[in-house]
Design a protein around this motif. Structure first.
Motif, PDB file in Angstrom:
ATOM      1  N   ALA A 179       0.819  -1.213   0.000  1.00  0.00           N
ATOM      2  CA  ALA A 179       0.000   0.000   0.000  1.00  0.00           C
ATOM      3  C   ALA A 179       0.853   1.263   0.000  1.00  0.00           C
ATOM      4  O   ALA A 179       0.316   2.371   0.020  1.00  0.00           O
ATOM      5  CB  ALA A 179      -0.932   0.000   1.208  1.00  0.00           C
ATOM      6  N   GLY A 180       2.178   1.091  -0.004  1.00  0.00           N
ATOM      7  CA  GLY A 180       3.068   2.245  -0.035  1.00  0.00           C
ATOM      8  C   GLY A 180       3.182   2.982   1.279  1.00  0.00           C
ATOM      9  O   GLY A 180       3.577   4.151   1.312  1.00  0.00           O
ATOM     10  N   VAL A 181       2.871   2.303   2.371  1.00  0.00           N
ATOM     11  CA  VAL A 181       2.912   2.938   3.688  1.00  0.00           C
ATOM     12  C   VAL A 181       4.359   3.167   4.122  1.00  0.00           C
ATOM     13  O   VAL A 181       5.213   2.281   3.983  1.00  0.00           O
ATOM     14  CB  VAL A 181       2.164   2.070   4.717  1.00  0.00           C
ATOM     15  CG1 VAL A 181       2.379   2.591   6.132  1.00  0.00           C
ATOM     16  CG2 VAL A 181       0.675   2.046   4.385  1.00  0.00           C
ATOM     17  N   LEU A 182       4.631   4.351   4.653  1.00  0.00           N
ATOM     18  CA  LEU A 182       5.965   4.710   5.119  1.00  0.00           C
ATOM     19  C   LEU A 182       6.133   4.404   6.604  1.00  0.00           C
ATOM     20  O   LEU A 182       5.166   4.158   7.321  1.00  0.00           O
ATOM     21  CB  LEU A 182       6.225   6.202   4.887  1.00  0.00           C
ATOM     22  CG  LEU A 182       6.140   6.740   3.467  1.00  0.00           C
ATOM     23  CD1 LEU A 182       6.558   8.216   3.449  1.00  0.00           C
ATOM     24  CD2 LEU A 182       7.001   5.942   2.511  1.00  0.00           C
ATOM     25  N   THR A 183       7.373   4.451   7.040  1.00  0.00           N
ATOM     26  CA  THR A 183       7.691   4.368   8.460  1.00  0.00           C
ATOM     27  C   THR A 183       8.538   5.587   8.816  1.00  0.00           C
ATOM     28  O   THR A 183       9.016   6.305   7.935  1.00  0.00           O
ATOM     29  CB  THR A 183       8.438   3.065   8.790  1.00  0.00           C
ATOM     30  OG1 THR A 183       8.603   2.940  10.204  1.00  0.00           O
ATOM     31  CG2 THR A 183       9.809   3.024   8.128  1.00  0.00           C
ATOM     32  N   SER A 184       8.708   5.829  10.102  1.00  0.00           N
ATOM     33  CA  SER A 184       9.448   7.024  10.516  1.00  0.00           C
ATOM     34  C   SER A 184      10.560   6.664  11.489  1.00  0.00           C
ATOM     35  O   SER A 184      10.546   5.610  12.133  1.00  0.00           O
ATOM     36  CB  SER A 184       8.499   8.036  11.170  1.00  0.00           C
ATOM     37  OG  SER A 184       8.015   7.544  12.399  1.00  0.00           O
ATOM     38  N   LEU A 185      11.517   7.576  11.580  1.00  0.00           N
ATOM     39  CA  LEU A 185      12.616   7.442  12.537  1.00  0.00           C
ATOM     40  C   LEU A 185      12.805   8.791  13.199  1.00  0.00           C
ATOM     41  O   LEU A 185      12.978   9.810  12.514  1.00  0.00           O
ATOM     42  CB  LEU A 185      13.899   7.003  11.833  1.00  0.00           C
ATOM     43  CG  LEU A 185      15.106   6.730  12.729  1.00  0.00           C
ATOM     44  CD1 LEU A 185      14.822   5.588  13.698  1.00  0.00           C
ATOM     45  CD2 LEU A 185      16.336   6.402  11.892  1.00  0.00           C
ATOM     46  N   GLY A 186      12.744   8.802  14.522  1.00  0.00           N
ATOM     47  CA  GLY A 186      12.794  10.072  15.222  1.00  0.00           C
ATOM     48  C   GLY A 186      11.546  10.882  14.933  1.00  0.00           C
ATOM     49  O   GLY A 186      10.461  10.339  14.754  1.00  0.00           O
ATOM     50  N   THR A 187      11.708  12.197  14.830  1.00  0.00           N
ATOM     51  CA  THR A 187      10.565  13.071  14.571  1.00  0.00           C
ATOM     52  C   THR A 187      10.602  13.696  13.176  1.00  0.00           C
ATOM     53  O   THR A 187       9.695  14.448  12.820  1.00  0.00           O
ATOM     54  CB  THR A 187      10.508  14.206  15.609  1.00  0.00           C
ATOM     55  OG1 THR A 187      11.748  14.943  15.552  1.00  0.00           O
ATOM     56  CG2 THR A 187      10.304  13.663  17.008  1.00  0.00           C
ATOM     57  N   SER A 188      11.630  13.361  12.380  1.00  0.00           N
ATOM     58  CA  SER A 188      11.738  14.033  11.083  1.00  0.00           C
ATOM     59  C   SER A 188      12.265  13.148   9.966  1.00  0.00           C
ATOM     60  O   SER A 188      12.428  13.617   8.841  1.00  0.00           O
ATOM     61  CB  SER A 188      12.644  15.267  11.209  1.00  0.00           C
ATOM     62  OG  SER A 188      13.939  14.879  11.684  1.00  0.00           O
ATOM     63  N   GLY A 189      12.526  11.866  10.242  1.00  0.00           N
ATOM     64  CA  GLY A 189      13.035  10.959   9.220  1.00  0.00           C
ATOM     65  C   GLY A 189      11.931  10.058   8.686  1.00  0.00           C
ATOM     66  O   GLY A 189      11.163   9.478   9.466  1.00  0.00           O
ATOM     67  N   TYR A 190      11.852   9.914   7.370  1.00  0.00           N
ATOM     68  CA  TYR A 190      10.790   9.126   6.736  1.00  0.00           C
ATOM     69  C   TYR A 190      11.415   8.100   5.790  1.00  0.00           C
ATOM     70  O   TYR A 190      12.316   8.438   5.014  1.00  0.00           O
ATOM     71  CB  TYR A 190       9.818  10.044   5.989  1.00  0.00           C
ATOM     72  CG  TYR A 190       9.174  11.046   6.920  1.00  0.00           C
ATOM     73  CD1 TYR A 190       8.079  10.691   7.703  1.00  0.00           C
ATOM     74  CD2 TYR A 190       9.701  12.331   7.065  1.00  0.00           C
ATOM     75  CE1 TYR A 190       7.497  11.592   8.579  1.00  0.00           C
ATOM     76  CE2 TYR A 190       9.127  13.238   7.947  1.00  0.00           C
ATOM     77  CZ  TYR A 190       8.024  12.856   8.697  1.00  0.00           C
ATOM     78  OH  TYR A 190       7.466  13.737   9.589  1.00  0.00           O
ATOM     79  N   TYR A 191      10.901   6.853   5.832  1.00  0.00           N
ATOM     80  CA  TYR A 191      11.511   5.745   5.107  1.00  0.00           C
ATOM     81  C   TYR A 191      10.460   4.894   4.415  1.00  0.00           C
ATOM     82  O   TYR A 191       9.358   4.702   4.929  1.00  0.00           O
ATOM     83  CB  TYR A 191      12.309   4.855   6.078  1.00  0.00           C
ATOM     84  CG  TYR A 191      13.501   5.546   6.698  1.00  0.00           C
ATOM     85  CD1 TYR A 191      14.783   5.320   6.217  1.00  0.00           C
ATOM     86  CD2 TYR A 191      13.332   6.431   7.765  1.00  0.00           C
ATOM     87  CE1 TYR A 191      15.879   5.948   6.786  1.00  0.00           C
ATOM     88  CE2 TYR A 191      14.418   7.070   8.339  1.00  0.00           C
ATOM     89  CZ  TYR A 191      15.696   6.828   7.842  1.00  0.00           C
ATOM     90  OH  TYR A 191      16.774   7.465   8.407  1.00  0.00           O
ATOM     91  N   LYS A 192      10.847   4.349   3.249  1.00  0.00           N
ATOM     92  CA  LYS A 192      10.027   3.357   2.571  1.00  0.00           C
ATOM     93  C   LYS A 192      10.259   1.993   3.205  1.00  0.00           C
ATOM     94  O   LYS A 192      11.249   1.778   3.914  1.00  0.00           O
ATOM     95  CB  LYS A 192      10.393   3.295   1.084  1.00  0.00           C
ATOM     96  CG  LYS A 192      10.103   4.564   0.311  1.00  0.00           C
ATOM     97  CD  LYS A 192      10.498   4.382  -1.157  1.00  0.00           C
ATOM     98  CE  LYS A 192      10.235   5.635  -1.959  1.00  0.00           C
ATOM     99  NZ  LYS A 192      10.617   5.463  -3.383  1.00  0.00           N
ATOM    100  N   THR A 193       9.352   1.055   2.947  1.00  0.00           N
ATOM    101  CA  THR A 193       9.482  -0.288   3.516  1.00  0.00           C
ATOM    102  C   THR A 193       9.475  -1.340   2.414  1.00  0.00           C
ATOM    103  O   THR A 193       8.878  -1.156   1.355  1.00  0.00           O
ATOM    104  CB  THR A 193       8.337  -0.587   4.487  1.00  0.00           C
ATOM    105  OG1 THR A 193       7.094  -0.507   3.776  1.00  0.00           O
ATOM    106  CG2 THR A 193       8.304   0.405   5.637  1.00  0.00           C
ATOM    107  N   ASP A 194      10.151  -2.451   2.680  1.00  0.00           N
ATOM    108  CA  ASP A 194      10.137  -3.620   1.809  1.00  0.00           C
ATOM    109  C   ASP A 194       9.953  -4.856   2.674  1.00  0.00           C
ATOM    110  O   ASP A 194      10.662  -5.039   3.666  1.00  0.00           O
ATOM    111  CB  ASP A 194      11.442  -3.748   1.025  1.00  0.00           C
ATOM    112  CG  ASP A 194      11.575  -2.685  -0.048  1.00  0.00           C
ATOM    113  OD1 ASP A 194      10.675  -2.596  -0.891  1.00  0.00           O
ATOM    114  OD2 ASP A 194      12.573  -1.939  -0.030  1.00  0.00           O
TER     115      ASP A 194
END
Length: 205
Positions: A179-194
């Motif tokens: 579904a293209g859902v992202l994840t986050s790291l800290g309060t300002s980092g955004y990452y794709k998932t596999d």
């Protein structure tokens, strides 16, 4: 070779640098927008990266609300109306989701300020984010103050869920990467998932 940071050393850092390290230390987290509405019908939208599964039967989901002086609107609206939505974030909307963390005054809707689309579904008072592919509704059950830092654990029970066709596997597992859902790291980092794997339930041999 790894670096070592003692608590005494961390306490000498400026608060933003210290917070960035500590916020990212606990690892990748879910990335969601919580939609609420107050008694006057004004919608509120806020990004959260600390939503956690608390149990499947009954289906309970919690999140940590910051001190009320810093983030009053989400919790106030939830306590006032008893219902709220959770909307997972994708790449096409993460910048707008991030902007909802700005401190807008009471009575200002983050939907209007960020350009995200407010969506209402039959039987639910709280707004959804139309751009979100995975959405669910929680009913407010309990708030637990955390006296150590004046935050709150807010617990809700699952009422409804909306997910795209094709992401659910035979065992019920939702492959959110599809579904293209992202994840986050800290309060300002955004990452794709596999997805790497979906292992069977672990049993003793």
């Amino acid at each position: 070779m790894s670096k070592h940071f003692s608590l005494s050393e961390l306490q000498t850092w400026d608060r933003f640098t210290r917070a960035n390290l500590i916020n990212s230390l606990s690892g990748f987290k879910s990335l969601s927008l919580i939609g609420t509405v107050n008694g006057k019908g004004v919608s509120n939208l806020a990004v959260f990266s600390n939503i956690v599964h608390l149990g499947a039967d009954p289906a309970l989901i919690g999140f940590i609300n910051r001190p009320l002086a810093a983030a009053p609107h989400t919790l106030q609206n939830i306590q006032e109306t008893g219902i709220y939505t959770v909307n997972l974030v994708t790449e096409s909307m993460y910048k707008q989701a991030h902007q909802t963390s700005a401190k807008y005054p009471d009575g200002v809707s983050e939907f209007e300020m960020t350009g995200l689309t407010e969506e209402f579904k039959e039987g639910c008072l709280a707004p959804f984010v139309a751009e979100s592919p995975v959405q669910y509704v929680l009913k407010f059950e309990q708030v637990m103050p955390i006296e150590l830092n004046n935050t709150f654990l807010v617990i809700g029970s699952l009422q409804e869920a909306y997910v795209p066709a094709g992401i659910q596997e035979e065992d019920g597992f939702l492959d959110l990467a599809k579904a293209g859902v992202l994840t986050s790291l800290g309060t300002s980092g955004y990452y794709k998932t596999d997805k790497i794997d979906n292992l069977p339930y672990a049993k003793t041999t």
